[in-house]
Design a protein around this motif. Structure first.
Motif, mmCIF file in Angstrom:
data_model
loop_
_atom_site.group_PDB
_atom_site.id
_atom_site.type_symbol
_atom_site.label_atom_id
_atom_site.label_comp_id
_atom_site.label_asym_id
_atom_site.label_seq_id
_atom_site.Cartn_x
_atom_site.Cartn_y
_atom_site.Cartn_z
ATOM 1 N N ASN A 6 0.942 -1.170 0.142
ATOM 2 C CA ASN A 6 0.011 -0.212 -0.134
ATOM 3 C C ASN A 6 0.935 1.087 0.032
ATOM 4 O OD1 ASN A 6 -2.660 -0.970 -0.157
ATOM 5 N ND2 ASN A 6 -2.797 -1.162 1.870
ATOM 6 N N ASN A 25 -10.178 -4.396 -6.516
ATOM 7 C CA ASN A 25 -9.483 -3.572 -5.884
ATOM 8 C C ASN A 25 -9.801 -2.181 -5.655
ATOM 9 O OD1 ASN A 25 -7.764 -5.262 -5.383
ATOM 10 N ND2 ASN A 25 -6.163 -4.979 -6.919
ATOM 11 N N ALA A 70 -7.860 -0.452 8.081
ATOM 12 C CA ALA A 70 -6.691 -0.155 7.507
ATOM 13 C C ALA A 70 -5.997 -1.402 7.379
ATOM 14 C CB ALA A 70 -6.013 1.032 7.952
ATOM 15 N N ASN A 118 -6.889 -4.595 7.424
ATOM 16 C CA ASN A 118 -7.473 -5.271 6.654
ATOM 17 C C ASN A 118 -7.084 -4.951 5.239
ATOM 18 O OD1 ASN A 118 -9.250 -7.396 5.780
ATOM 19 N ND2 ASN A 118 -10.580 -5.792 4.996
ATOM 20 N N ARG A 119 -6.885 -3.771 4.975
ATOM 21 C CA ARG A 119 -6.654 -3.464 3.614
ATOM 22 C C ARG A 119 -5.148 -4.306 3.155
ATOM 23 N NH1 ARG A 119 -8.643 1.591 1.060
ATOM 24 N NH2 ARG A 119 -6.675 1.704 -0.147
ATOM 25 N N GLY A 130 -5.733 -7.376 0.732
ATOM 26 C CA GLY A 130 -5.317 -7.012 -0.589
ATOM 27 C C GLY A 130 -4.157 -8.032 -0.787
#
Lengths: 232, 174, 302, 1049
Positions: free
Chosen positions: C25, C196, C227, C229-230, C234
């Motif tokens: 990220n 996404n 956040a 989890n992102r 992802g």
């Protein structure tokens, strides 16, 4: 950049004229509850009536670390009230790029830590500022930009513009200028970071401490108070 | 515009005609004929666009001068129709039936000058000044400075003179 | 391997994917910034944000479901990851992938989304509901090419088990699905753009119109969980795609390289394109990628 | 042995005596009338018992001492005795009904009435054709005269028309008799029958004239205008007598002479009967006047009976059988029709709408329902058995055209009869209080008791029926008799008897698959009956229908013979129809439900007629392997069950029926009743097992129908604002997956289909029960009017949450199992595109499920719902049951997957590659490998859920609870909850993208069919001008038309 004047919290605190009134005002039910008198009877069910409480800090070592993290990840709620709001746009462009400081604009107060008030504050706007500020989760910081926000600026004799925001919400950093350059705003942010790291940016707790005083001031100018006494 | 004025003259008591430039002119009409003149302009003369409605407070003459600015899309001409009304009894006929947006101007005029437009929708609702309790603020006899000083606290002036102070800050060696 | 070890290694693997996902990220933000000619935040900015969010002193909650929403979301993310074998041939990084096949993973993806949608719903904010309705609508559309591509894989490899699909792609890079079944891969990669939620399919979180989308009301540690989890979710999706289409990975380096480049696709598209409206993105997904998926399925079923 | 002359003489004597006795006292003459009628009844009964004892006894009585051709012969056999008994009973009941008129108007009507009965009795007894004419005239003239009982203009005008038409037909008859005598030299029918066919054309004409004389009297369409006017305007008591006694007598005469007809004439008359049946029913669709409607119904029924007589004679059916059929039809028609006429006399107005006044009248309403159902030839009434037999015969002899005509006419009949029933029982029409003369109820009660008694006898002793076949009816009667009790008692009672019956009666006798379906159909119902117990008071009408339906569903599974199956099917439909009708706006949905169900039932009937009979006592499930079913029969049966399942294109009735019933009923309908269709579908496919493989065109098409149903159902659910309609469409969608699963004809496919069926039962009932509580408390079904109920009804929220997780197939709940099964089985069989479409539908289901839970439970709470509280405990009990069941099969999926595999394994052997390794279900087919370990998934999910939860609680224990308006609203405050709640048209963008797929085309098509039929009917009904001359012209033209058909030169 340190050569540009910055006013920070301790200076302003010294200028506070009236200390908070002791005792309860008529709109405050008790230590934990508010009356929410501004709301019609049927709407009282829809809003929370809890009185905000002072937030506790952790152990100093941890708090220092957390303060550092907070200073490195400031999310901004840009409250573009006046011309000063223009100055935020260049800040995110490639020339100034606040994202390298870990800052980013955030569209919802819930997720923002820093409210940036960009100019003169009319009564109507003040209401929204108070609401947005109260909806933010603490610790929360306020940066006020432009001379209008400091002393009314060119609106010094306007019938509908407040001249000092620090009577209504606690301000951490003022950035003077009409309008200040983006560099000045950046310097303001840097100052704020220093304050946070030093543990001095406790505006949230100040607001809670002097909650009654702030509320009195707000209610004095906001005549149609159709919202709860604290916007959770 | 001259010809227009002459033609209008046949039907309405218009006077004080003044041409600002080829496409902009003003004229004055009695209060009673205003709405019929506006209707005439809109329906027959092609002045279909209400640009704005403004007001000037002539405190000395004890009157408000309302200006209705119209625009004609086919000739691209603007015509300002002015009407003078008494300050003592500021009531005027609404034009919201001709132009829907007229009611917004009328609300504004009521809020700022206290000119009433009976029958105009929501005309008494607060529009810009939420919870305003003083007199209409745009009237010239309203002293904003006094009001501001009475209502909002003033930040005491910093005793440093800016010029000196900045000099000290920037060029301390001088 | 007994259960305790299994759980232990699952935690390790979760840690790896969290760190890698969040770093990705950070890298992405850096890349976006560079595309726009900026310096960009530091790569470790996502970690700072998570620490900051968890250090917020106050929080509000709209109710039990609101409180549980982020938990559902991150449980969905972790669970999805837990059902995917991460490294081919590694007993340590296979998580709990023996509990099901790719269908389980595809459906477990919904677990978090549904829970989050419910939590956001209880927040009572109209923007949350609008965003959820957009997100769900778009989800129905991009699941079609993805499902078609998975079905095509099932036909190709005669199995739904992810481990076996990876096994079938071992040997040479020419055995990757990318080269043996390119149409399915294209369809799935387009579907991944939708998953996404970068541009042009970013209407769900549309920061200007409906601030941030479903998590509009979430703050503090709730946001911290989201956040985190992102990163996890992802990462899990990338690992899934890597396993299905790009030959899987036998060691962590390969994993990192492959997932990075898989991610870059949606990043590059996202950096370069404007945004679709919901109905347009539905139409888009149901047109070209679906057609590709159908062709690939037909090719393998004949 | 009774000499029939005694009866005739008795009547004659009484008629003359009455004229005298009436001078002494009115009551005396009345008494005499009843005495005579009673006496003739007793004599018939006596005769019957005598004949039972001595079957070979002579039944012919010669009047004047000469032998047959020379004197008049009367026959008083078994058949005649029964008919005389019934006619006299009806006559007696009719007399009671007319008692008031008789009292007022004295001897004349009494005498005339007795004369009419005498005429009818004579018509039955005599075997002489000329004597027939005499009795015919006696009957007709007495009837004309009786019409004067009601002295108004219309009535008298109708009498004149009747007289004209009657005169015409009598003269035709007489001319025919004369000619026939010329050719045969005898008037005795038996002698005629014994003679070889007379080849002369003149003789044919003579027979034609005789036939026409009788036929016209029987009021065939379109030569029945006069009769309609008569029915409409004559006194209802008289109408009842004309439509029953007169018709029955004439029909019997017709029955006597029909063997005389030449084959062509027979064909023509049969066809005319069928045409009369269909067309009269068609025209009846437009009728708003009850009595006129009854007139049409009479015409159609008579047509049907004539058709049945003719058809069976033509098909050389043994006379006992054909007699059974005709008698069944006739007796039902007699009793029901006269009952309805009597009822129409009770009503103030004859508009069908105003019949709603009956609703709160107590017993008349029950009678009315009985009569309508009996007329519609639904079980358990004799007409049902008769029609069943008729269809079986037509099917066995491959008379397809006639079969089709018969079913078409029956369908039309269903439409108007049930529309009428709906007008009476739906809660849409407000009833006015009704004054009812208690005396007038006696005849109604009489015919009802006769009908029910006969039905039960028939049901009990029908050779193809087990005793259990009438359990539903008995349960209906039992609960119906106790209907005054409070709902809770009745619910407990019903649970008790159903449970007992299912446990001890059903389960032991069934194979595993049958037990599974009993569990679904009966078990699922029992769990939901708790929900019905929420009513404070009696909830009239609900429990009997429920009992009928539940028992019928149980019977469906155990049914051994075709008839048992069909009867259970029809009873189930009937029970569910009443449940739908009970809904607040249930009238139209119930009607469309009934019409579509009947369409399905008739298709099924036709299909059943094409397969040989099955064995009593063994469930069909066991027998299917031995039943040879043709492709056409299979197709028809499949269509029938697809209608029940609401497959796309046939789903017109579905949203209305599932949504407009009472909330608990909706639950049971959509979760349990739909599984009856599943069961039927499975039965049909079982019969094709081994003959048609899963990848044949037909099965692939069925699979496409299934996934298309799933897709369109889901898509339509997305755009609903009414929660129940949403759930109804959701049911339709789920049925689609089941159809697709069955269409695979593979072990895995069937396991997945039955797994889906069970799962659907659990979650749909769960959601429906929870939503029933919500509807109850909020008083609305529109989702956008609710919102924020999670704080008020947390249990309902949890139920719906569990439900939607199970519907959507999100692990770890059992729903994922159904998805896993359906995809693996589809892909395994190579149905890849179907799998993709199924996947799309299942993704779409997220949209409507989120809409459901969000707009109802989340979002902004509305102030008008601020005092909503949790649903009553009765609605929570079923929810608890279903939640426990879902949790059980989610944590331990082997509880269900293994038995299902065993059950399916009875029919399709379990392949080697499907195995269990602990809780891990392993699929290792050469075409597809996969696995699913539901237990482990559950554990992992729990683990990954608890870990972040604990973290969150640690960091964020003291989150401030805020209220609904404490939201960030772009620095504004929300205005009002209802402007802040995102609910209405939530998926507008989806509508823009895919809405074009769900424009109401199917609905439009069916509406078009209905409209077209109705306008055709009203065009047809313009035939009737009300003018007597036109009517006569009709008769002539009709006769000439038939004559030209006959082709006599």
């Amino acid at each position: 950049m340190s050569d540009i004047e910055i006013k920070d919290n301790p200076d302003i605190k010294s200028e506070l004229q009236t200390p908070p009134e002791p005792g309860y005002s008529e709109w405050r039910k008790d230590e934990n509850t508010l009356y929410n008198d501004g709301l019609p009877e049927e709407e009282k069910d829809w809003f929370c009536d809890a009185r905000p409480q002072k937030a506790r800090k952790s152990v100093q070592v941890i708090e220092n670390f957390l303060n550092w993290a907070r200073s490195q990840s400031l999310w901004i709620l840009a409250f573009g009230t006046g011309c000063g709001a223009i100055e935020l746009r260049p800040l995110v462009t490639s020339r100034y790029d606040i994202s390298r400081l870990g800052m980013q604009p955030r569209p919802t107060p819930r997720q923002a830590n820093l409210i940036m008030i960009g100019g003169y504050v009319s009564i109507k706007t003040l209401k929204r500022i108070v609401r947005s500020y109260e909806q933010m989760q603490g610790p929360k910081f306020v940066v006020a930009v432009c001379s209008c926000a400091i002393n009314g600026g060119m609106y010094w004799d306007s019938y509908n513009t407040v001249k000092r925001i620090d009577e209504y919400i606690p301000v951490d950093v003022y950035v003077t200028g009409c309008m200040p350059r983006p560099e000045a705003v950046l310097a303001g942010f840097n100052k704020l970071k220093e304050l946070i790291k030093a543990g001095k940016a406790e505006g949230q707790n100040l607001y809670i401490e002097r909650f009654d005083w702030y509320k009195e001031n707000q209610k004095k100018v906001i005549k149609d108070w159709n919202m709860p006494d604290y916007n959770w | 515009m001259e010809t227009l004025y002459k033609e209008l003259k046949q039907y309405f008591d218009v006077d004080e005609f003044s041409v600002q430039k080829a496409s902009l002119a003003f004229l004055r009409v009695p209060k009673s004929q205003l709405v019929s003149l506006l209707t005439h302009m809109k329906d027959i003369r092609g002045y279909t666009h209400l640009v704005m409605v403004t007001c000037v407070d002539y405190l000395e003459q004890d009157s408000f001068l309302l200006t209705y600015l119209l625009h004609n899309y086919s000739t691209h001409c603007d015509l300002g129709i002015q009407v003078s009304i008494s300050r003592q009894n500021p009531v005027m006929d609404g034009i919201h039936h001709l132009w829907e947006q007229g009611r917004v101007y009328q609300r504004e005029l009521f809020e700022m000058f206290g000119i009433d437009f009976p029958g105009s929708p929501d005309v008494h609702e607060p529009m810009i000044l939420e919870g305003w309790q003083g007199p209409p603020p745009m009237r010239r006899d309203f002293d904003t400075k006094a009001y501001s000083e009475a209502t909002y606290s003033h930040r005491p002036r910093d005793h440093k003179e800016p010029e000196e102070y900045m000099k000290q800050q920037l060029y301390p060696e001088d | 391997m007994n259960l305790a070890y299994k759980i232990f290694w699952a935690f390790i693997s979760l840690g790896v994917v969290t760190v890698w996902g969040l770093t990705l990220n950070g890298i992405v933000h850096k890349i976006f910034a560079r595309v726009q000619g900026r310096l960009g935040p530091p790569v470790w900015q996502p970690f700072l944000d998570i620490i900051k969010n968890n250090s917020i002193r106050t929080a509000i909650s709209h109710g039990v479901m609101f409180y549980l929403g982020p938990v559902f979301r991150i449980a969905g993310g972790i669970g999805t990851y837990m059902f995917i074998p991460v490294l081919f041939g590694s007993v340590y990084f296979s998580n709990f992938s023996m509990s099901g096949d790719v269908l389980l993973v595809m459906y477990f993806i919904f677990f978090g989304q549904l829970g989050m949608a419910l939590g956001a719903g209880e927040g009572g904010h109209p923007y949350s509901a609008i965003a959820v309705s957009r997100g769900l609508a778009q989800m129905t559309a991009f699941e079609v090419p993805f499902a078609l591509s998975v079905i095509s894989l099932a036909l190709q490899y005669k199995t739904l088990s992810i481990t076996e699909i990876v096994a079938a792609q071992q040997g040479s890079f020419l055995n990757w699905t990318l080269f043996t079944n390119p149409l399915a891969v294209i369809a799935a990669m387009i579907a991944m753009l939708g998953m996404n939620m970068y541009n042009p399919f970013s209407l769900v979180i549309a920061p200007q119109e409906i601030p941030i989308g479903p998590p509009t009301e979430y703050q503090a540690s709730f946001l911290g969980l989201l956040a985190t989890n992102r990163g996890i979710f992802g990462g899990a999706k990338l690992v899934l795609f890597m396993n299905l289409y790009f030959g899987g990975a036998t060691n962590l380096v390969e994993l990192i390289v492959k997932t990075f480049w898989i991610y870059m696709l949606s990043v590059f598209v996202g950096a370069a394109y404007p945004r679709f409206r919901t109905e347009d993105s539905i139409r888009f997904f149901l047109k070209y990628p679906t057609a590709l998926g159908i062709i690939s399925v037909l090719l393998f079923s004949l | 042995m009774v000499n029939p002359l005694v009866i005739i003489a008795m009547f004659l004597g009484a008629v003359f005596l009455i004229a005298l006795l009436d001078k002494i006292g009115r009551s005396l003459s009345m008494t005499l009338m009843f005495m005579v009628l009673t006496a003739s009844c007793i004599m018939s009964v006596w005769q019957i018992t005598q004949l039972f004892g001595n079957s070979g006894a002579a039944t012919d009585y010669i009047t004047a001492g000469f032998r047959a051709p020379l004197s008049i012969v009367l026959r008083f056999g078994f058949l005649e005795a029964i008919l005389v008994l019934i006619l006299n009973l009806l006559g007696m009941l009719g007399a009671i009904y007319l008692g008031k008129e008789f009292c007022e108007q004295g001897a004349k009507p009494i005498a005339l009435y007795l004369t009419a009965i005498l005429g009818a009795t004579g018509l039955i007894l005599t075997r002489d054709i000329f004597n027939t004419f005499v009795f015919l005239e006696i009957l007709s003239i007495a009837t004309y005269a009786l019409i004067a009982i009601k002295q108004d203009k219309n009535s008298l005008a109708a009498g004149i028309k009747y007289m004209l038409a009657g005169g015409l037909s009598s003269s035709l008859f007489l001319v025919g008799v004369v000619f026939a005598y010329r050719f045969t030299g005898t008037l005795n029918i038996d002698v005629w029958l014994g003679m070889p066919q007379v080849p002369k054309a003149g003789y044919q004409v003579a027979v034609f004239l005789v036939a026409m004389g009788l036929f016209i009297e029987l009021k065939p369409f379109p030569a029945n205008g006069w009769a309609l006017d008569l029915y409409q305007s004559a006194h209802s008591g008289l109408g009842a007598i004309i439509s029953s006694v007169n018709t029955a007598a004439l029909l019997y005469v017709f029955y006597k002479v029909i063997p005389l007809f030449s084959p062509t004439l027979l064909a023509v008359i049969t066809g005319a009967g069928l045409a009369s049946f269909i067309l009269a029913n068609l025209v009846a669709l437009r009728q708003q006047n009850a009595k006129r409607l009854l007139g049409y119904s009479s015409t159609s029924q008579t047509g049907l009976i004539i058709f049945a007589m003719g058809a069976m004679l033509q098909l050389k059916v043994p006379s006992e059988l054909s007699l059974m059929v005709v008698f069944g039809l006739l007796i039902t028609n007699l009793l029901a029709k006269s009952g309805l006429f009597w009822l129409s006399g009770i009503m103030q107005s004859q508009g069908l709408k105003s019949w709603a006044d009956l609703r709160h009248s107590g017993s008349p309403a029950v009678h009315f329902a009985l009569f309508i159902i009996a007329l519609a030839a639904l079980p358990p009434f004799p007409a049902f058995f008769a029609k069943w037999q008729l269809v079986q015969l037509l099917g066995a002899t491959k008379a397809w055209v006639w079969l089709a005509g018969l079913l078409l006419g029956s369908l039309l009949e269903i439409v108007y009869l049930f529309r009428w029933l709906g007008q009476v029982f739906s809660r849409e029409n407000e009833p006015k209080p009704l004054y009812i003369d208690a005396l007038k109820l006696v005849p109604l009660l009489g015919v009802s008791v006769l009908l029910v008694g006969l039905s039960l006898l028939l049901g009990r002793f029908h050779p193809e029926l087990d005793i259990s076949a009438i359990y539903p009816v008995l349960a209906f009667i039992l609960i119906g008799a106790l209907d005054f009790l409070p709902a809770r008692l009745k619910g407990l009672l019903l649970i008790g008897i159903t449970g007992y019956w299912a446990w001890f009666g059903l389960l032991p006798s069934l194979p595993l698959m049958g037990q599974v379906f009993v569990l679904i159909l009966v078990g699922g119902s029992i769990a939901q009956i708790f929900g019905f117990m929420r009513y404070q008071r009696a909830a009239e009408g609900m429990f009997p229908s429920l009992a009928l339906m539940v028992f019928a569903m149980g019977n469906l599974v155990v049914a051994g013979t075709k008839l048992e199956f069909f009867m259970a099917w029809e009873l189930m439909t009937l029970g569910s129809y009443f449940l739908v009708l009970r809904g607040k706006n249930g009238r139209f949905p119930a009607l469309s439900y009934m019409v579509f169900s009947s369409l399905g039932a008739y298709l099924l009937l036709a299909a059943l007629a094409m397969i040989p009979n099955t064995f009593k006592g063994y469930p069909l499930l066991i027998q299917t392997a031995f039943i040879p079913m043709g492709e056409i029969a299979g197709l028809l049966a499949l269509l029938a069950f697809l209608i029940k399942l609401g497959a796309v294109g046939l789903h017109y009735w579905l949203p209305g029926a599932y949504s407009e019933a009472d909330d608990e009923s909706s639950s049971i309908l959509s979760s349990v009743l739909s599984k009856a269709g599943v069961f039927g579908l499975m039965l049909v496919l079982l019969m094709f097992l081994g003959k048609i493989s899963g990848n044949s065109i037909s099965m692939v098409s069925l699979g496409w129908i299934g996934v298309a149903t799933a897709f369109f159902g889901a898509l339509m659910a997305v755009f609903q604002e009414d929660a129940k309609r949403l759930l109804a469409y959701s049911s339709m969608s789920q049925m689609g997956y089941i159809i697709a699963g069955f269409s695979l004809m593979s072990h895995l496919g069937w396991v997945s289909a039955v797994y889906l069926a069970i799962n659907h039962l659990l979650f749909k009932a769960l959601i429906f029960m929870a939503m029933a509580g919500v509807f109850l408390r909020t008083g609305t079904r529109n989702m956008y009017e609710m919102g924020g109920l999670i704080k008020k009804m947390p249990i309902a929220f949890i139920s719906v949450l569990m439900g939607i997780i199970a519907v959507s197939g999100v692990p770890p709940l059992s729903g994922f199992g159904s998805k896993w099964f359906i995809y693996t089985s589809l892909i395994e069989q190579g149905r890849v595109l179907q799998a993709a479409l199924a996947f799309f539908s299942s993704a779409i289901s997220f949209l409507y499920l989120y809409k459901l839970i969000h707009t109802v439970f989340l979002g902004q709470a509305k102030p008008q719902l601020s005092n909503v509280k949790e649903a009553p405990i009765w609605l929570i009990i079923p929810q608890a049951i279903f939640i426990m069941a879902i949790m059980a099969i989610s944590v331990f999926p082997n509880l269900i997957t293994k038995p299902l595999s065993l059950a399916v394994g009875d029919f399709i052997a379990k392949p080697e590659w499907l195995s269990w390794d602990g809780y891990n279900m392993v699929l290792a087919s050469p075409w597809l490998k996969g696995n699913w370990n539901g237990n482990l998934v559950m554990l992992v999910t729990m683990g990954v859920f608890m870990t972040p939860l604990i973290w969150l609680i640690l960091v964020n224990a003291k989150a401030q609870k805020v209220k609904q308006f404490n939201i960030v609203y772009a620095a504004e405050r929300p205005y009002k909850p209802w402007t802040t709640h995102v609910a209405y048209n939530m998926f507008a963008h989806y509508d823009k993208a895919l809405g074009f797929l769900v424009k109401p085309r199917i609905t439009g098509f069916y509406n078009g069919v209905a409209e077209w039929t109705h306008s055709f009917a009203s065009t047809l009904s313009r035939l009737y001008t009300g003018n007597g001359q036109t009517y006569l012209l009709h008769i002539f033209l009709y006769m000439i038309f038939l004559y030209s058909l006959l082709g006599v030169n």
